[in-house]
Design a protein around this motif. Structure first.
Motif, PDB file in Angstrom:
ATOM      1  N   ALA A 406       1.131  -1.243   0.060  1.00 39.72           N
ATOM      2  CA  ALA A 406      -0.001  -0.109   0.059  1.00 39.72           C
ATOM      3  C   ALA A 406       0.706   1.077  -0.121  1.00 39.72           C
ATOM      4  O   ALA A 406       2.285   1.251  -0.054  1.00 39.72           O
ATOM      5  CB  ALA A 406      -0.912  -0.316   1.468  1.00 39.72           C
ATOM      6  N   GLN A 437      -7.255 -10.288   0.773  1.00 38.51           N
ATOM      7  CA  GLN A 437      -7.306  -9.954  -0.626  1.00 38.51           C
ATOM      8  C   GLN A 437      -8.440  -8.815  -0.760  1.00 38.51           C
ATOM      9  O   GLN A 437      -8.397  -7.782  -1.558  1.00 38.51           O
ATOM     10  CB  GLN A 437      -8.072 -10.770  -1.366  1.00 38.51           C
ATOM     11  N   GLN A 438      -9.268  -8.826   0.372  1.00 41.88           N
ATOM     12  CA  GLN A 438     -10.534  -7.848   0.566  1.00 41.88           C
ATOM     13  C   GLN A 438      -9.958  -6.452   1.107  1.00 41.88           C
ATOM     14  O   GLN A 438     -10.378  -5.451   0.665  1.00 41.88           O
ATOM     15  CB  GLN A 438     -11.535  -8.251   1.309  1.00 41.88           C
ATOM     16  N   SER A 439      -8.769  -6.546   1.725  1.00 44.97           N
ATOM     17  CA  SER A 439      -8.341  -5.280   2.613  1.00 44.97           C
ATOM     18  C   SER A 439      -7.454  -4.602   1.781  1.00 44.97           C
ATOM     19  O   SER A 439      -7.052  -3.283   1.899  1.00 44.97           O
ATOM     20  CB  SER A 439      -7.582  -5.722   3.699  1.00 44.97           C
ATOM     21  N   LEU A 440      -6.619  -5.213   0.794  1.00 46.90           N
ATOM     22  CA  LEU A 440      -5.563  -4.496   0.256  1.00 46.90           C
ATOM     23  C   LEU A 440      -5.245  -4.663  -1.489  1.00 46.90           C
ATOM     24  O   LEU A 440      -5.702  -5.652  -1.847  1.00 46.90           O
ATOM     25  CB  LEU A 440      -4.073  -5.011   0.756  1.00 46.90           C
ATOM     26  N   THR A 441      -5.114  -3.518  -1.872  1.00 48.80           N
ATOM     27  CA  THR A 441      -4.929  -3.650  -3.517  1.00 48.80           C
ATOM     28  C   THR A 441      -3.310  -3.066  -3.883  1.00 48.80           C
ATOM     29  O   THR A 441      -3.228  -1.826  -3.599  1.00 48.80           O
ATOM     30  CB  THR A 441      -5.825  -2.667  -4.109  1.00 48.80           C
ATOM     31  N   SER A 444       1.672  -1.419  -8.277  1.00 50.30           N
ATOM     32  CA  SER A 444       2.445  -2.306  -9.372  1.00 50.30           C
ATOM     33  C   SER A 444       3.586  -1.179  -9.765  1.00 50.30           C
ATOM     34  O   SER A 444       3.284  -0.131  -9.851  1.00 50.30           O
ATOM     35  CB  SER A 444       1.790  -2.353 -10.672  1.00 50.30           C
ATOM     36  N   ARG A 450       1.153  -5.873  -9.407  1.00 55.37           N
ATOM     37  CA  ARG A 450       0.137  -5.821  -8.261  1.00 55.37           C
ATOM     38  C   ARG A 450      -0.311  -7.405  -8.119  1.00 55.37           C
ATOM     39  O   ARG A 450      -0.383  -7.802  -6.909  1.00 55.37           O
ATOM     40  CB  ARG A 450      -1.078  -5.072  -8.701  1.00 55.37           C
ATOM     41  N   ASP A 451      -0.146  -8.149  -9.263  1.00 55.91           N
ATOM     42  CA  ASP A 451      -0.781  -9.610  -9.131  1.00 55.91           C
ATOM     43  C   ASP A 451       0.235 -10.399  -8.338  1.00 55.91           C
ATOM     44  O   ASP A 451      -0.028 -11.104  -7.443  1.00 55.91           O
ATOM     45  CB  ASP A 451      -0.875 -10.134 -10.378  1.00 55.91           C
ATOM     46  N   ALA A 454       0.070  -9.311  -4.723  1.00 57.40           N
ATOM     47  CA  ALA A 454      -0.743 -10.206  -4.035  1.00 57.40           C
ATOM     48  C   ALA A 454      -0.929 -11.230  -3.656  1.00 57.40           C
ATOM     49  O   ALA A 454      -1.084 -11.898  -2.515  1.00 57.40           O
ATOM     50  CB  ALA A 454      -2.050  -9.663  -4.898  1.00 57.40           C
TER      51      ALA A 454
END
Ligand SMILES: Cc1cc2nc3c(=O)[nH]c(=O)nc-3n(C[C@H](O)[C@H](O)[C@H](O)COP(=O)(O)OP(=O)(O)OC[C@H]3O[C@@H](n4cnc5c(N)ncnc54)[C@H](O)[C@@H]3O)c2cc1C
Ligand code: FES
Ligand code: FES
Length: 487
Positions: A406, A437-441, A444, A450-451, A454
């Motif tokens: 983040a 998964q739901q908390s952080l994006t 990149s 990004r992938d 994650a």
């Protein structure tokens, strides 16, 4: 004015506040054996060594990157460069072993490597019974890149130094040198006209900050100086934190330790080794010896990089920061310090004075996993830090924090909640991965997509689960501990 000794010779000269040691060497001091490669602390070609009287009375030679070290930090030191090692035609063992083992081809990296070997040789002289194992070799040479020779001959040179004739540099036999260096003041006057201010107390520091609101603070300079060498910033006024007594202390109290913001990683390491071994191990992968000799934990936190290594670990330990400013001190949890990308809770005129590291509670355990492209001297792509205790088969006091996921280093409370009070089984960790998964994006960038981030962050949770499962089966956990990761 900067007053120091260079290869045994007394020097006193003026320099602008943003002059580096390398500029001083290759310019007015005409010591051109020391090379510039990357100008960012990465390649080690500019490595030199300094000895300064330490608080414990020692006077050891430690390496640093001359390209990112402020020249004014030479005040009160003995600087040794590759030009100061040989005695006439007789080479120092760090040099003769490189020749004998064919450790040099184009030679550009060689002066820096020789200086790292010199510091290693000095350590061996001080502690001759210490085994020169892979770990120590890597620690000594991890900050030096060689693009053409390859590392085996250099490694051979390191291992064979003890077999060479122990030629000492001429200055090493001057019995008055150490005393003369000790007699120099470690700090120039706080209102020196050079624009480089070296307060020695917190009161002097806060006054200097009030008088010079435009000034930048500098500790080890391992982040700040990249602004000079990479972005061509010019600093007219710098305030050095390294002589401020209150920022240099490492104080033990009943429930933990106050670590002064200007304490270096090298100075901090023994405490961490005893009480937080996983954290201590992370330090072996933070920068290089040249960086760890100078860089401070205060600088790491204040720099507020999303990929700084210590903040996620400190977040899992419920660390606090003490801030000093014109109105006195205030404390806040580290968790409340990072606000947004490179934005912190520091108010104008405030600095970090110290970091509180709580004492580990009974049964508390910790793992820290740093993922980077190179093992030595590389910034994290992603770092996961985990702390917990197991009580009657369930996880308690769970803390989970990541760097590189983040805009700021942060605790992931949803993951902690998914695991708190649960048995560390597949079901609980599957829920934790969903919560992650739901908390952080994640971002990149050149270090990782990004992938990738994650997936890797979720995989670290699985790695943690496997560590716990193995512990339950009473199997050795080497493959999943940090020590194993280092090989
Ligand atoms: C080659 C190389 C490798 C590196 N590898 C790593 C790595 O693996 N992991 C990692 O996390 N970092 C790494 N770094 C970054 C750097 O070494 C660390 O962030 C280090 O802890 C910074 O500390 P410093 O004392 O050098 O800070 P400085 O560069 O002196 O200061 C950094 C910033 O913080 C401010 N500042 C410093 N101290 C205070 C204070 N007490 N209060 C308020 N503001 C303050 C300064 O004004 C400046 O803006 C690397 C750097 C280099 C050059
Ligand atoms: S020139 Fe590369 S580390 Fe200094
Ligand atoms: S000898 Fe050419 S870079 Fe090392």
């Amino acid at each position: 004015m900067i007053e120091f000794f260079l290869n045994g010779q007394h020097r006193r000269l003026a320099a602008a506040p943003d002059t580096s040691v390398l500029e001083l060497l290759r310019g007015p001091l005409a010591q051109r054996g020391t090379k510039e490669g990357c100008a960012s602390g990465d390649c080690g070609a500019c490595t030199v060594a300094i000895a300064r009287p330490d608080g414990d009375g020692s006077f050891a030679y430690r390496t640093l990157n001359a390209c990112i070290t402020p020249a004014h930090q030479l005040q009160g030191t003995h600087l040794v460069t590759v030009d100061g090692l040989a005695r006439g035609d007789a080479l120092h063992p760090a040099q003769s072993s490189m020749v004998a083992c064919h450790g040099s081809q184009c030679g550009f990296c060689t002066p820096g490597i020789v200086m790292s070997l010199f510091a290693l040789h000095e350590q061996q002289r001080a502690l001759p019974h210490q085994v020169l194992d892979n770990h120590r070799l890597e620690a000594a040479l991890g900050g030096n890149l060689c693009r053409c020779t390859g590392y085996r001959p250099i490694r051979d040179a390191a291992l064979s130094m003890g077999e060479r004739s122990d030629t000492r540099p001429p200055w090493a036999e001057d019995p008055t040198l150490e005393r003369a260096v000790r007699d120099l003041s470690p700090a120039v006057a706080v209102e020196d006209q050079s624009g480089y201010l070296t307060p020695t107390t917190l009161a002097e520091l806060t006054t200097a900050m009030q008088r010079h609101p435009e000034a930048r603070l500098v500790a080890g300079a391992t982040d700040l100086w990249l602004e000079v060498t990479q972005r061509l910033a010019q600093f007219e006024t710098l305030i050095d934190l390294r002589q401020v007594e209150e920022l240099r202390q490492l104080e033990e109290v009943a429930d933990g330790w106050w670590v002064g913001a200007a304490v270096t990683y090298r100075e901090w390491e023994p405490l961490l080794k005893t009480h937080y071994p996983a954290f201590a191990h992370l330090l072996t992968r933070l920068g290089s010896a040249q960086i760890r000799n100078r860089a401070t934990v205060g600088g790491n936190i204040a720099n507020a990089s999303p990929i700084g290594d210590t903040p996620p670990v400190l977040l899992t330990l419920d660390a606090r920061v003490r801030l000093a400013g014109p109105d006195g001190m205030r404390e806040l949890p580290l968790d409340a310090f990072f606000l947004d990308y490179k934005q912190t809770a520091l108010a104008p005129g405030e600095c970090i004075a110290a970091i509180f590291l709580p004492r580990p509670g009974d049964g508390h355990e910790q793992r820290v996993w740093k993922l980077s492209k190179r093992r030595e001297d590389d910034i994290s792509t992603l770092l996961g830090a985990f702390r917990w205790r197991l009580q009657e088969g369930v996880l308690q006091d769970v803390r989970v924090a990541y760097g590189g996921m983040a805009a700021i280093p942060l605790r992931v409370r949803a993951v902690e909640a998914a695991l708190e009070g649960k048995a560390p089984d597949e079901q609980a960790f599957a829920a934790a991965r969903r919560a992650l998964q739901q908390s952080l994006t994640p971002m990149s960038d050149a270090r990782g997509s990004r992938d990738y981030r994650a997936t890797a962050a979720a995989n670290l949770l699985e790695r943690w689960r496997l560590t716990l499962a193995r512990a339950e089966l009473d199997e050795p956990t080497q493959e999943v501990t940090l020590d194993a990761y280092a090989h």
